[in-house]
Write a protein that holds these residues in place. Structure first.
Motif, mmCIF file in Angstrom:
data_model
loop_
_atom_site.group_PDB
_atom_site.id
_atom_site.type_symbol
_atom_site.label_atom_id
_atom_site.label_comp_id
_atom_site.label_asym_id
_atom_site.label_seq_id
_atom_site.Cartn_x
_atom_site.Cartn_y
_atom_site.Cartn_z
ATOM 1 N N ASP A 16 0.829 -1.210 0.000
ATOM 2 C CA ASP A 16 0.000 0.000 0.000
ATOM 3 C C ASP A 16 0.866 1.264 0.000
ATOM 4 O O ASP A 16 0.531 2.257 -0.657
ATOM 5 N N ILE A 17 1.968 1.228 0.739
ATOM 6 C CA ILE A 17 2.897 2.366 0.754
ATOM 7 C C ILE A 17 3.472 2.579 -0.640
ATOM 8 O O ILE A 17 3.520 3.712 -1.143
ATOM 9 N N GLN A 18 3.894 1.499 -1.273
ATOM 10 C CA GLN A 18 4.480 1.596 -2.610
ATOM 11 C C GLN A 18 3.467 2.168 -3.601
ATOM 12 O O GLN A 18 3.806 3.041 -4.409
ATOM 13 N N SER A 19 2.226 1.717 -3.528
ATOM 14 C CA SER A 19 1.184 2.250 -4.420
ATOM 15 C C SER A 19 1.001 3.739 -4.206
ATOM 16 O O SER A 19 0.883 4.513 -5.164
ATOM 17 N N PHE A 20 0.974 4.161 -2.940
ATOM 18 C CA PHE A 20 0.840 5.579 -2.628
ATOM 19 C C PHE A 20 2.006 6.375 -3.221
ATOM 20 O O PHE A 20 1.810 7.415 -3.852
ATOM 21 N N LEU A 21 3.226 5.892 -3.010
ATOM 22 C CA LEU A 21 4.402 6.592 -3.522
ATOM 23 C C LEU A 21 4.367 6.704 -5.045
ATOM 24 O O LEU A 21 4.756 7.731 -5.613
ATOM 25 N N GLU A 22 3.881 5.669 -5.705
ATOM 26 C CA GLU A 22 3.769 5.712 -7.163
ATOM 27 C C GLU A 22 2.734 6.742 -7.611
ATOM 28 O O GLU A 22 2.887 7.353 -8.669
ATOM 29 N N GLU A 23 1.707 6.963 -6.807
ATOM 30 C CA GLU A 23 0.704 7.976 -7.130
ATOM 31 C C GLU A 23 1.231 9.392 -6.859
ATOM 32 O O GLU A 23 0.650 10.369 -7.332
ATOM 33 N N CYS A 24 2.321 9.503 -6.123
ATOM 34 C CA CYS A 24 2.943 10.795 -5.810
ATOM 35 C C CYS A 24 4.221 10.985 -6.617
ATOM 36 O O CYS A 24 5.206 11.547 -6.133
ATOM 37 N N GLU A 25 4.198 10.557 -7.854
ATOM 38 C CA GLU A 25 5.417 10.570 -8.658
ATOM 39 C C GLU A 25 5.982 11.971 -8.879
ATOM 40 O O GLU A 25 7.193 12.138 -9.022
ATOM 41 N N GLU A 26 5.138 12.993 -8.875
ATOM 42 C CA GLU A 26 5.638 14.360 -9.071
ATOM 43 C C GLU A 26 6.623 14.735 -7.958
ATOM 44 O O GLU A 26 7.668 15.327 -8.218
ATOM 45 N N TYR A 27 6.293 14.375 -6.708
ATOM 46 C CA TYR A 27 7.212 14.656 -5.605
ATOM 47 C C TYR A 27 8.500 13.859 -5.783
ATOM 48 O O TYR A 27 9.596 14.391 -5.583
ATOM 49 N N ASN A 28 8.384 12.593 -6.153
ATOM 50 C CA ASN A 28 9.575 11.769 -6.350
ATOM 51 C C ASN A 28 10.485 12.355 -7.412
ATOM 52 O O ASN A 28 11.707 12.350 -7.263
ATOM 53 N N MET A 29 9.899 12.855 -8.497
ATOM 54 C CA MET A 29 10.705 13.456 -9.559
ATOM 55 C C MET A 29 11.427 14.699 -9.040
ATOM 56 O O MET A 29 12.597 14.914 -9.362
ATOM 57 N N MET A 30 10.731 15.515 -8.243
ATOM 58 C CA MET A 30 11.360 16.703 -7.690
ATOM 59 C C MET A 30 12.492 16.313 -6.735
ATOM 60 O O MET A 30 13.585 16.862 -6.780
ATOM 61 N N GLU A 31 12.227 15.335 -5.867
ATOM 62 C CA GLU A 31 13.202 14.957 -4.851
ATOM 63 C C GLU A 31 14.404 14.224 -5.440
ATOM 64 O O GLU A 31 15.552 14.568 -5.158
ATOM 65 N N SER A 32 14.140 13.186 -6.218
ATOM 66 C CA SER A 32 15.224 12.289 -6.626
ATOM 67 C C SER A 32 15.528 12.307 -8.122
ATOM 68 O O SER A 32 16.509 11.692 -8.542
ATOM 69 N N GLY A 33 14.680 12.954 -8.915
ATOM 70 C CA GLY A 33 14.894 12.971 -10.348
ATOM 71 C C GLY A 33 14.529 11.672 -11.030
ATOM 72 O O GLY A 33 14.897 11.421 -12.173
ATOM 73 N N ARG A 34 13.779 10.845 -10.337
ATOM 74 C CA ARG A 34 13.386 9.554 -10.912
ATOM 75 C C ARG A 34 11.988 9.182 -10.447
ATOM 76 O O ARG A 34 11.498 9.711 -9.448
ATOM 77 N N LEU A 35 11.384 8.264 -11.165
ATOM 78 C CA LEU A 35 10.094 7.733 -10.743
ATOM 79 C C LEU A 35 10.301 6.831 -9.527
ATOM 80 O O LEU A 35 11.430 6.373 -9.270
ATOM 81 N N PRO A 36 9.241 6.582 -8.768
ATOM 82 C CA PRO A 36 9.387 5.679 -7.612
ATOM 83 C C PRO A 36 9.983 4.336 -8.033
ATOM 84 O O PRO A 36 9.653 3.800 -9.083
ATOM 85 N N GLN A 37 10.858 3.835 -7.182
ATOM 86 C CA GLN A 37 11.525 2.557 -7.413
ATOM 87 C C GLN A 37 10.879 1.476 -6.541
ATOM 88 O O GLN A 37 10.296 1.778 -5.499
ATOM 89 N N PRO A 38 10.998 0.213 -6.933
ATOM 90 C CA PRO A 38 10.345 -0.870 -6.173
ATOM 91 C C PRO A 38 10.735 -0.935 -4.699
ATOM 92 O O PRO A 38 9.962 -1.396 -3.872
ATOM 93 N N GLU A 39 11.922 -0.445 -4.344
ATOM 94 C CA GLU A 39 12.382 -0.516 -2.953
ATOM 95 C C GLU A 39 12.000 0.708 -2.125
ATOM 96 O O GLU A 39 12.322 0.785 -0.941
ATOM 97 N N ASP A 40 11.291 1.665 -2.693
ATOM 98 C CA ASP A 40 11.011 2.913 -1.985
ATOM 99 C C ASP A 40 10.144 2.719 -0.738
ATOM 100 O O ASP A 40 10.356 3.396 0.275
ATOM 101 N N ALA A 41 9.176 1.825 -0.782
ATOM 102 C CA ALA A 41 8.332 1.596 0.405
ATOM 103 C C ALA A 41 9.177 1.019 1.542
ATOM 104 O O ALA A 41 9.066 1.455 2.692
ATOM 105 N N ARG A 42 10.024 0.078 1.235
ATOM 106 C CA ARG A 42 10.904 -0.510 2.256
ATOM 107 C C ARG A 42 11.837 0.552 2.825
ATOM 108 O O ARG A 42 12.059 0.629 4.027
ATOM 109 N N PHE A 43 12.357 1.416 1.947
ATOM 110 C CA PHE A 43 13.238 2.499 2.390
ATOM 111 C C PHE A 43 12.490 3.433 3.335
ATOM 112 O O PHE A 43 13.019 3.835 4.371
ATOM 113 N N PHE A 44 11.249 3.767 3.011
ATOM 114 C CA PHE A 44 10.437 4.618 3.881
ATOM 115 C C PHE A 44 10.317 4.007 5.276
ATOM 116 O O PHE A 44 10.419 4.704 6.285
ATOM 117 N N LEU A 45 10.138 2.706 5.337
ATOM 118 C CA LEU A 45 9.948 2.021 6.621
ATOM 119 C C LEU A 45 11.240 1.848 7.415
ATOM 120 O O LEU A 45 11.192 1.685 8.636
#
Length: 168
Positions: A16-45
């Motif tokens: 569910d976290i990963q799905s949310f992060l993928e829906e917030c791709e604009e923030y990810n692009m601003m922060e990291s310059g890339r689309l959400p990656q498969p490990e982003d939810a685990r990294f958040f936790l």
């Protein structure tokens, strides 16, 4: 927060976290310059500052109709005792601009006041002008700048902000 549920997140919520992060791709692009990656939810936790452990970290979701609409990352007693760090407050694009962020921060302040928190700090990317204005509106003041911080393929200046106002 009427109509919303605040939930502590665990590894069982990773999908569910990963799905949310993928829906917030604009923030990810601003922060990291890339689309959400498969490990982003685990990294958040699991992402935690040096000298802290996961027992000092709170990963929370704000849900509406069983759907995550905001993620919150908090670290207690960081960088020192009595100061808590907001590592992330990310609101789903569909829920931005309706006062949800203010409601969430006020709920956090209410909880912190019961915990004896003296100050709250966070870092906002200089590029995130909207976020910077929001935190100023909430009473946070700039106390430092950290230069050349890498996030993904981007390098940022991070504005460190602090709140020590009457809501604590």
């Amino acid at each position: 927060m009427p109509g919303y549920l605040i939930k502590t997140l665990t590894f069982d919520d990773e999908r569910d976290i990963q799905s949310f992060l993928e829906e917030c791709e604009e923030y990810n692009m601003m922060e990291s310059g890339r689309l959400p990656q498969p490990e982003d939810a685990r990294f958040f936790l699991t992402d935690i500052p040096p000298q802290k452990d996961l027992s000092d970290k709170y990963c929370l979701a704000v849900e509406k109709d069983a759907r995550i609409v905001a993620l919150i990352d908090l670290v207690k007693n960081y960088p020192t005792s009595g100061i808590w760090w907001i590592g992330l407050l990310l609101i789903h694009p569909d829920y931005q601009g309706i006062g949800l962020g203010t409601t969430i921060v006020n709920a956090i302040f209410s909880w912190f006041s019961k915990e004896g928190v003296q100050k709250v700090r966070l870092g906002v990317l200089e590029e995130n002008e909207k976020g910077f204005r929001f935190w100023q509106k909430m009473g946070f003041q700039e106390i430092d700048r950290k230069f050349n911080r890498s996030f993904g393929i981007k390098t940022h200046t991070v504005i460190v902000m602090e709140y020590s106002g009457s809501k604590l």
